[in-house]
Scaffold this motif. Structure first.
Motif, PDB file in Angstrom:
ATOM      1  N   UNK A  19       0.864  -1.181   0.000  1.00 26.16           N
ATOM      2  CA  UNK A  19       0.000   0.000   0.000  1.00 26.16           C
ATOM      3  C   UNK A  19       0.901   1.232   0.000  1.00 26.16           C
ATOM      4  N   UNK A  20       0.354   2.324  -0.528  1.00 28.08           N
ATOM      5  CA  UNK A  20       1.095   3.583  -0.534  1.00 28.08           C
ATOM      6  C   UNK A  20       0.720   4.339   0.738  1.00 28.08           C
ATOM      7  N   UNK A  21       1.718   4.600   1.583  1.00 29.24           N
ATOM      8  CA  UNK A  21       1.460   5.396   2.787  1.00 29.24           C
ATOM      9  C   UNK A  21       2.359   6.615   2.720  1.00 29.24           C
ATOM     10  N   UNK A  22       1.738   7.796   2.801  1.00 26.14           N
ATOM     11  CA  UNK A  22       2.472   9.076   2.704  1.00 26.14           C
ATOM     12  C   UNK A  22       3.371   9.088   1.474  1.00 26.14           C
ATOM     13  N   UNK A  23       2.858   8.559   0.388  1.00 27.55           N
ATOM     14  CA  UNK A  23       3.554   8.593  -0.884  1.00 27.55           C
ATOM     15  C   UNK A  23       4.651   7.543  -1.041  1.00 27.55           C
ATOM     16  N   UNK A  24       4.840   6.701  -0.048  1.00 26.99           N
ATOM     17  CA  UNK A  24       5.924   5.710  -0.103  1.00 26.99           C
ATOM     18  C   UNK A  24       5.350   4.304  -0.298  1.00 26.99           C
ATOM     19  N   UNK A  25       5.993   3.482  -1.121  1.00 25.39           N
ATOM     20  CA  UNK A  25       5.490   2.111  -1.287  1.00 25.39           C
ATOM     21  C   UNK A  25       5.865   1.276  -0.062  1.00 25.39           C
ATOM     22  N   UNK A  26       4.892   0.723   0.609  1.00 23.88           N
ATOM     23  CA  UNK A  26       5.127   0.016   1.869  1.00 23.88           C
ATOM     24  C   UNK A  26       4.545  -1.390   1.822  1.00 23.88           C
ATOM     25  N   UNK A  27       5.201  -2.274   2.574  1.00 21.26           N
ATOM     26  CA  UNK A  27       4.648  -3.612   2.774  1.00 21.26           C
ATOM     27  C   UNK A  27       3.883  -3.557   4.093  1.00 21.26           C
ATOM     28  N   UNK A  28       2.662  -4.068   4.084  1.00 23.13           N
ATOM     29  CA  UNK A  28       1.811  -3.975   5.276  1.00 23.13           C
ATOM     30  C   UNK A  28       2.272  -5.024   6.284  1.00 23.13           C
ATOM     31  N   UNK A  29       2.686  -4.572   7.459  1.00 23.15           N
ATOM     32  CA  UNK A  29       3.159  -5.498   8.490  1.00 23.15           C
ATOM     33  C   UNK A  29       2.054  -5.836   9.476  1.00 23.15           C
ATOM     34  N   UNK A  30       1.241  -4.825   9.769  1.00 18.82           N
ATOM     35  CA  UNK A  30       0.156  -5.064  10.726  1.00 18.82           C
ATOM     36  C   UNK A  30      -1.110  -4.379  10.238  1.00 18.82           C
ATOM     37  N   UNK A  31      -2.221  -5.070  10.456  1.00 19.53           N
ATOM     38  CA  UNK A  31      -3.518  -4.427  10.176  1.00 19.53           C
ATOM     39  C   UNK A  31      -4.443  -4.730  11.333  1.00 19.53           C
ATOM     40  N   UNK A  32      -5.068  -3.715  11.847  1.00 22.31           N
ATOM     41  CA  UNK A  32      -6.048  -3.966  12.908  1.00 22.31           C
ATOM     42  C   UNK A  32      -7.251  -3.069  12.652  1.00 22.31           C
ATOM     43  N   UNK A  33      -8.363  -3.483  13.254  1.00 21.60           N
ATOM     44  CA  UNK A  33      -9.610  -2.741  13.015  1.00 21.60           C
ATOM     45  C   UNK A  33     -10.042  -2.054  14.285  1.00 21.60           C
ATOM     46  N   UNK A  34     -10.437  -0.805  14.144  1.00 19.94           N
ATOM     47  CA  UNK A  34     -11.086  -0.126  15.265  1.00 19.94           C
ATOM     48  C   UNK A  34     -12.386   0.462  14.719  1.00 19.94           C
ATOM     49  N   UNK A  35     -13.206   0.945  15.613  1.00 12.64           N
ATOM     50  CA  UNK A  35     -14.517   1.434  15.143  1.00 12.64           C
ATOM     51  C   UNK A  35     -14.654   2.924  15.400  1.00 12.64           C
ATOM     52  N   UNK A  36     -15.412   3.560  14.504  1.00 17.67           N
ATOM     53  CA  UNK A  36     -15.767   4.963  14.746  1.00 17.67           C
ATOM     54  C   UNK A  36     -16.994   4.928  15.657  1.00 17.67           C
TER      55      UNK A  36
END
Lengths: 660, 168
Positions: free
Chosen positions: B41-58
């Motif tokens: 995924x692109x984060x702040x314009x940089x190509x990154x490999x996703x290491x962690x994903x977690x879900x929170x709720x609004x």
């Protein structure tokens, strides 16, 4: 919610949703029980008894009418007057169904501000458990069956069909409404699998056009299926496969073949043939080379990689679903996936640099080994071993002398090794579990795979697993992967099973250096790991030593035998010097020492002689022990058991003296 | 010669498939809920490999938000981002190409040849252990294959392996 005003009091709404969430959980836990995927659940006995007692107060006809009407008219009033005469269990179910209908209607009218994700999760959870426990329950399991529940949900009841189809529509609407909410989708996918695994409900949903529309959307990865996680897509395909093959009907198997299996196979074939065509064209080095090179690059774009993963993942779901069905269906799946496996091996080669694709392909082969292999006849089994050998070859080629600085590469690689070891473990299980029937009469087999020289290796499970082990061992050692608990457990389980069944393979196929390296991992296991792994290491030593005992002349003055002999000194020294209790391990330890004594009696007496020289006080104990066990050491199970008892006395006396 | 590319291979009457073409863009949009750990995924314009994903709720009953931690695939720097699950994020096209190492010059530039026998000499040996390993092995006479990672116009050598297969 009937208030047309657009002003919503968020606090009140949250409180209402909170209450709904907790009420769903309470009702769900009261009237249903949790289950795992292999368990056939049924209505809790307490609930059945309660419902039976309530029957005398209930109007059965009204129960059914209320349940049916609520689904058609969610505005239906459910005041106490209307509900009077309806059994409490029915009331509970009806209230939940009403909530489900209200949620669906609000969504269809775009009133999303009223809908809670949390309630959607709890609602689907409740319906899933209701489906598992209640739909088509087995009346034979109960002394007294509640008439209400029998009429509403018993096998063959009209209401059962109605509710099952409703639950299927719930799956479909959830996928449309909640594709971005993974918690809801998880429960939804589990609900679909529950409906598919139960024979009664699967026979109902498979006749529903909605099922086939869903199947088509999932296989084609249409929106909104594209938005959901691969894990849940796999569950959906598992459910689709299970429903289609969970019966003996040829009609549905043909429909499955046309709508699912063939579609996937055609897609796979198209990809692989395109890649082959482009590669061949590039090799010809003609004017179209640049165009072909550019075209080939499109197969490496993230989008296409993602779709490749989805395709392989679909096959994984297919095998997982098929594993719930009869052996005939499983054999049918294998017979129609031989070309598939060959194509997937081609993809494995093409995408060897892409860890996600490597991982999912390894997982697919592991699933075949776990769920399909036990049902395959001898010819099919051999064919599968050939595919695994090719898989191992490609894996070696792509990892030989590899060094990388890619982010997280070590974690990805650990995953590959773990999955590979798991696959090899499942291959070995065929020795213990074999449900295969008559040889297949299917004549549409694919030819043996192309570039693997079968004359190099006889295709049997011992050789295949050992080949895999030979590949993994240097990779495991160079990165010290045995420090990872999951990998070490898998590895030691594999080697102890392999040595138990096929110890001769290790002596025949490993050279002296490889054998020494292999034994060093066993010593590592004894030195550094817990009792579970220690036990496996001791069993490994026993199995290898037994092989030598059976053929003493062949291994006289043999290097490999000498390496194994070292364990006798090592284990005896451990017994003498250690202060920890070995109660959990003692029997296995004693058995291993006995086996080693039978193979290397001279070494055993040398060791005892050295002990006597070091400490005179031990002489009488040692002499008594030698006298008790006798001079002749031919391996025998009965003698092994009596040796264990005598050895325990010996060790106790030894430690008592050495403590003083 | 068949005008073949990935689009044809996936075409079984489904027009919703997105496929790459020659000269495809460096990124493509994907809904957050469809992203996965170990993906890009692109984060702040940089190509990154996703290491962690977690879900929170609004809020208590609101929609999911995805918290992502990614590592820049070139610099190793850590980036974080939060995105509602229904929003799109950009996914970089990350390509890996294997080359045979032909030569290393005095300045550390490597001569590489791909499977179509085309050559290039515009990349330098990576810094650190990998670069040293490549040089050592090359000096020893080993035949090497190097993998070049490319994303958003940036490239780097990330993998080295021996070309000759081990004896069976």
């Amino acid at each position: 919610m009937n208030n047309p005003s657009s002003n919503i009091n968020t606090n009140n709404l949250d409180r209402t949703n909170d209450d709904l969430h907790w009420l769903l959980l309470i009702c769900g836990h009261v009237i249903t029980e949790e289950y795992d995927s292999d368990e056939q659940k049924t209505i809790p006995e307490a609930v059945m008894n309660f419902s039976s007692e309530q029957v005398k107060y209930c109007d059965l006809k009204k129960c059914v009418q209320i349940a049916q009407h609520i689904l058609q008219h969610p505005q239906l009033d459910l005041t106490d007057e209307i509900i009077q005469g309806v059994s409490p269990v029915t009331q509970c179910m009806v209230a939940v169904l009403k909530l489900s209908e209200i949620e669906r209607e609000l969504c269809s009218k775009g009133r999303f501000e009223y809908i809670s994700v949390q309630v959607a999760v709890s609602l689907t959870w409740f319906i899933r458990r209701l489906a598992a426990n209640y739909l088509g329950f087995d009346e034979q399991s109960y002394k007294d069956v509640s008439q209400t529940l029998s009429v509403l949900l018993g096998k063959g009841s009209e209401m059962l069909e109605f509710l099952t189809n409703y639950f299927l529509s719930k799956v479909v609407t959830n996928l449309q409404m909640w594709a971005s909410e993974s918690d809801v989708i998880k429960e939804t996918a589990d609900l679909f699998v529950t409906l598919s695994i139960k024979k009664e409900s699967s026979l109902i949903i498979i006749k529903n056009e909605l099922f086939w529309t869903l199947a088509n959307n999932v296989i084609s990865n249409h929106m909104p299926i594209q938005l959901i996680n691969e894990e849940y897509k796999r569950l959906l395909i598992k459910g689709i496969t299970c429903s289609c093959l969970n019966n003996s009907s040829d009609e549905y198997r043909l429909h499955f073949d046309r709508s699912i299996f063939q579609i996937l196979n055609q897609r796979l074939q198209s990809i692989v043939e395109s890649i082959h065509t482009l590669v061949e064209q590039i090799k010809l080095n003609n004017t179209s080379k640049l165009h072909c090179t550019t075209a080939l690059q499109t197969f490496y774009s993230e989008n296409v990689l993602s779709q490749i993963s989805t395709l392989i993942n679909s096959y994984c779901g297919l095998i997982e679903g098929g594993s719930r069905c009869s052996s005939i269906q499983i054999t049918y799946l294998f017979e129609h996936s031989q070309q598939t496996l060959q194509y997937i091996l081609d993809l494995f080669d093409f995408y060897h640099n892409y860890s996600d694709q490597v991982q999912i392909i390894l997982e697919l082969f592991t699933l075949y080994a776990e769920h399909v292999l036990v049902y395959l006849n001898e010819n099919h089994t051999k064919l599968f071993y050939t595919y695994v050998l090719r898989l191992l070859q490609i894996f070696t080629k792509c990892n030989y002398g590899k060094k990388t600085k890619e982010i997280n590469a070590d974690e990805d690689f650990n995953g590959h090794i773990y999955t590979l070891l798991n696959c090899l473990n499942h291959l070995l299980a065929k020795d213990f579990i074999d449900f295969s029937d008559e040889p297949s009469t299917n004549t549409t087999w694919a030819p043996p795979i192309r570039d693997f020289d079968l004359s190099v290796l006889e295709i049997n499970v011992g050789n295949v697993v050992l080949y895999g082990l030979i590949i993994c061992l240097p990779l495991i050692r160079s990165d010290n992967l045995l420090k990872i608990p999951s990998i070490s457990l898998c590895y030691y389980k594999l080697v102890s099973s392999l040595c138990e069944q096929h110890s001769e393979c290790l002596f025949r196929l490993l050279d002296t250096e490889q054998f020494s390296i292999f034994l060093s991992t066993i010593k590592l296991g004894l030195d550094n790991y817990d009792n579970e792994i220690c036990k496996m290491c001791l069993e490994t030593i026993q199995s290898l030593t037994l092989h030598i005992i059976k053929q003493p002349k062949q291994y006289e003055n043999n290097e490999k035998s000498k390496y194994l002999e070292h364990f006798l000194d090592y284990l005896l020294q451990e017994i003498v010097t250690t202060t920890t209790t070995l109660s959990d391990l003692f029997d296995t330890l004693a058995g291993t020492i006995y086996t080693l004594i039978c193979a290397y009696p001279n070494q055993f007496y040398n060791f005892l002689g050295q002990m006597k020289q070091q400490d005179d006080n031990l002489t009488s104990i040692i002499d008594r022990f030698v006298h008790d066990i006798g001079q002749k050491h031919d391996y025998n199970r009965k003698i092994k058991i009596s040796f264990t008892v005598k050895f325990e006395t010996f060790v106790t006396d030894l430690r008592r003296i050495m403590k003083k | 010669m068949a005008d073949t590319h990935a689009g044809d291979a996936f075409d079984d009457g489904n027009e919703d498939f997105q496929t790459g073409d020659a000269g495809a863009s460096n990124t493509y949009p994907q809904q957050c809920s469809a992203l996965r750990k170990s993906g890009y995924v692109l984060i702040k314009g940089r190509p990154c490999k996703i290491m962690e994903m977690s879900t929170s709720k609004t809020g208590k009953h609101g929609h999911a938000k995805i918290n992502m931690v990614g590592i820049d695939i070139f610099t190793g720097k850590k980036y974080e981002d939060i995105c509602p699950s229904t929003h799109n994020m950009e996914v970089p096209n990350v390509k890996r190409t294997e080359y045979t190492l032909m030569d290393i010059d005095n300045e550390g530039y490597v001569s590489l040849m791909d499977d179509s026998s085309d050559t290039r000499s515009d990349l330098k040996l990576p810094e650190g252990e990998l670069g040293q390993e490549i040089r050592t092995r090359f000096d020893n006479g080993d035949a090497l294959k190097l993998t070049v990672l490319k994303a958003l116009g940036e490239e780097a050598i990330i993998v080295c392996k021996l070309e000759n297969e081990p004896k069976k």
